[in-house]
Structures are given as C-alpha cells and as structure tokens.
Design an enzyme around this catalytic site. Structure first.
Site, PDB file in Angstrom:
ATOM      1  N   ASP A   7       0.588  -0.737   0.195  1.00  0.00           N
ATOM      2  CA  ASP A   7       0.040  -0.167   0.417  1.00  0.00           C
ATOM      3  C   ASP A   7       1.341   1.188   0.176  1.00  0.00           C
ATOM      4  OD1 ASP A   7      -2.171  -1.861   0.203  1.00  0.00           O
ATOM      5  OD2 ASP A   7      -2.155  -1.956   2.753  1.00  0.00           O
ATOM      6  N   PRO A   8       0.415   2.046  -0.499  1.00  0.00           N
ATOM      7  CA  PRO A   8       0.973   3.713  -0.234  1.00  0.00           C
ATOM      8  C   PRO A   8       1.711   3.789   0.976  1.00  0.00           C
ATOM      9  CG  PRO A   8      -0.912   3.721  -1.471  1.00  0.00           C
ATOM     10  CD  PRO A   8      -0.936   2.498  -0.810  1.00  0.00           C
TER      11      PRO A   8
END
Length: 359
Positions: free
Chosen positions: A80-81
């Site tokens: 995920d970012p």
C-alpha cells in the site's frame, strides 16, 4: 567487481528495494524500470544500440519501440502507499521466481477507537468507538482467534471487483452488493504484540470524516449482505480524561493474500472497539529483509539510490558500472539460463558470495 567475474550478460535474477511510505508500488517499479531498461547489465547491448539508433533516426521513428519493454520486470507483492519496507523485484527469468516470496513478515502500529474506510490512516473516519477498556491483556487474548488458518473478508473499500465493479464504488454510491464478499483463506503463521505504546505517541485520527450521506450509503451497501449492519459513532465518554487513544505494535508473519489492514480492523471489533493502521512495514519477504541477521539473509537497496539515479545517473566506475548498478549487483541473486537461483554477487570478490548486510 571486475567485469570478467560477472555472469554472462544480460543478468536475470532478483533483488529487493526498501520502499518508502508514500509512493505506490507501481510508481517505484516504473522508476526502477526506466533505469533497468537502459542498463547493459540487464538489456542486450544490441537492443540498446538499436534503440539509440532508432531514436536518432527521426524519419524512421516507427521502426523502434519505447525502451519500456527492453527488459522484463515484475514485483513480488504490492505494498500500500502507506506501507514501507521490502519490495522484491524480479528481472528477466527472475520474474518466474516471484511466487516464492508470498510469505511475508510485517510490523504494524494500530490505533484504537476509530475505523476508517481504507482501514488505515490515509482514509476517512467511518465511526469512532470506546477504547479505554482495552488493555494489553485484552488484545493478547483476542489474538488467538487470528492465528493459524483463517478466513478473511477483504475490505469493502478495496479495488477488488465484483461483477466488474470495484467494491469501493458500491460502498461510495450506496449500491447493494450482488452477493457477499467472498472470504479468502489465509494463514497467520505468527502474531504477537511487540510493543504497547498506550497513549505515549503522536498518532491522531484522520481529519477527513465521512458525511452523514456517505455513512448512509455505506450502511445501505453493507445491509445488502448483513441485515444488522450499522455505521454509528459510539464516542468514548471523556470524563475529563484527554489522553490520546491507545496504540500498540503488532508483529506478524502471514501467507500471501493476507490483508494486514483487515487483521487490525477485525481485531478492533474483537476487543469491543475499532482500530486502524497508522504505520505498516514489511520487514521481510522470503530471504530479503530490512535487517539481515541470519545466514542467507539478503539486504535491500535503498530507494534513495534509485531516486538519485533517476535525476542524475552519474559517471561509471572503472568497471563500467554506475552507482545504482553497483548497489544492485551487491545484492543481486542471479538466475542462470536453466532457471536456477545462484548466490548473490558481491564487489571485489572473484566468485559469487552472499550479499553484505545493508545499513
């Protein structure tokens, strides 16, 4: 490493980059790809020469392709970012080995009392719930239900598609789901509380909050598969207590396909509260790790190395390698033409040796 000690070029194999929190995994891959596709270490010299010639021959521009596909490159599991940590990269025949890196180790910080649409701090507040009754013992007792082989429901706000439509679009529009979200079997090999922060931290709930209309839409979607679903705030009674909500750190080893965010979200419910992820680090992916401590461990290349190279690749050394190529060589596992994984190469050695720990 002297040129004559390198395996035959172009190289196929594996290495890992230490992804920072912020950019997407795909953005990281694309930047690395732009370097890989111009390096004689990973692309046949004939291809590089032909590409350069084609670029210079403007009238014949259609005869050459963009260099984006000069070398095959893939990743061993998206982060995920918000997440940072180990991101394994496969090049050439190394892409066929990426399925070997599904089991991963993570460290995540959980914040009690609030759940978000994304299940992490980058989303919007969905609801708040009491948290002061939750102790370390409460959490540790609840963890037993999450260990071993379990079935996990992916987040409603995820890019997974149902009948061709991402789940998050159903949730945002209030559209009923055609059916329940299919649970996925995953394995939690280990799961422990590593650190109990209590209120001694600087984490806060996201500033963005779902509006009443957005909450009703989400509730409408959830009720299409769970009749008693409710999205209602249950705020903690302050009573003059202005402590920050409790936070704690979990360490876990999980199988591929596991949503760490869902583990934290579901754990919040299990202890009679709500919870979301505020930090997430993948500390190990197979033998690639942020902190090599065991025989066979392989360190990661710092993202700063690639970031600097995308701005200025810099000069080559006496062996013809730039700074970023040298860093990759030092931690690269070569896949030979038969598909066998070889040892890591290392500068100044006359034969392949395990990579030195990265700092």
């Amino acid at each position: 490493m002297p040129k004559d000690t390198l395996p035959s070029l172009p190289l196929s194999g594996l290495f890992a980059v230490a992804k920072p929190s912020g950019p997407t995994s795909m953005a990281i891959i694309n930047d690395i790809k732009s370097l890989i596709n111009t390096s004689p270490l990973f692309v046949e010299q004939e291809k590089l020469d032909a590409h350069k010639e084609g670029k210079n021959e403007k009238p014949k521009r259609k005869r050459w392709k963009s260099n984006r596909d000069m070398a095959k490159i893939g990743q061993g599991g998206t982060l995920d970012p918000l997440a940072d940590g180990v991101l394994v990269i496969g090049i050439g025949k190394g892409t066929k080995k990426l399925s070997e890196f599904l089991d991963c180790e993570y460290k995540t910080t959980c914040l009690l009392g609030c759940e978000t649409d994304s299940y992490d701090s980058q989303g919007a507040q969905v609801r708040v719930a009491p948290w002061k009754h939750v102790t370390r013992e409460t959490v540790e007792n609840a963890l037993s239900a999450f260990r071993g082989q379990i079935e996990q429901t992916p987040p409603i706000f995820s890019a997974l598609k149902m009948d061709g439509i991402p789940l998050y679009e159903y949730a945002r529009s209030g559209t009923p789901l055609p059916r329940k979200i299919e649970k996925r079997p995953v394995t939690i090999h280990s799961l422990e509380v590593e650190e109990w922060l209590g209120s001694d931290h600087n984490f806060r709930y996201p500033g963005l909050v779902l509006s009443k209309e957005q909450k009703r839409a989400l509730e409408n979607t959830l009720r299409s598969v769970q009749e008693d679903a409710r999205v209602v705030d249950e705020p903690e009674e302050s009573g003059g207590d202005d402590r920050a909500p409790t936070a704690f750190v979990l360490r876990m080893k999980v199988s591929g396909g596991t949503y760490v965010r869902s583990v934290v979200h579901d754990l919040g419910h299990a202890v009679g509260s709500a919870a979301h992820v505020v930090t997430l680090t993948r500390s190990r992916q197979g033998r690639f790790t942020l902190e090599p401590i065991e025989a066979g461990d392989v360190g990661c290349v710092s993202w700063d190395v690639f970031k600097a190279a995308t701005e200025d690749v810099g000069p080559a050394d006496e062996d013809g390698h730039t700074a970023w190529e040298r860093e990759v060589i030092d931690r690269f596992e070569v896949i030979d033409t038969s598909g066998t994984t070889g040892s890591n190469t290392k500068p100044t050695q006359s034969s392949p040796q395990p990579a030195a720990p990265s700092t």
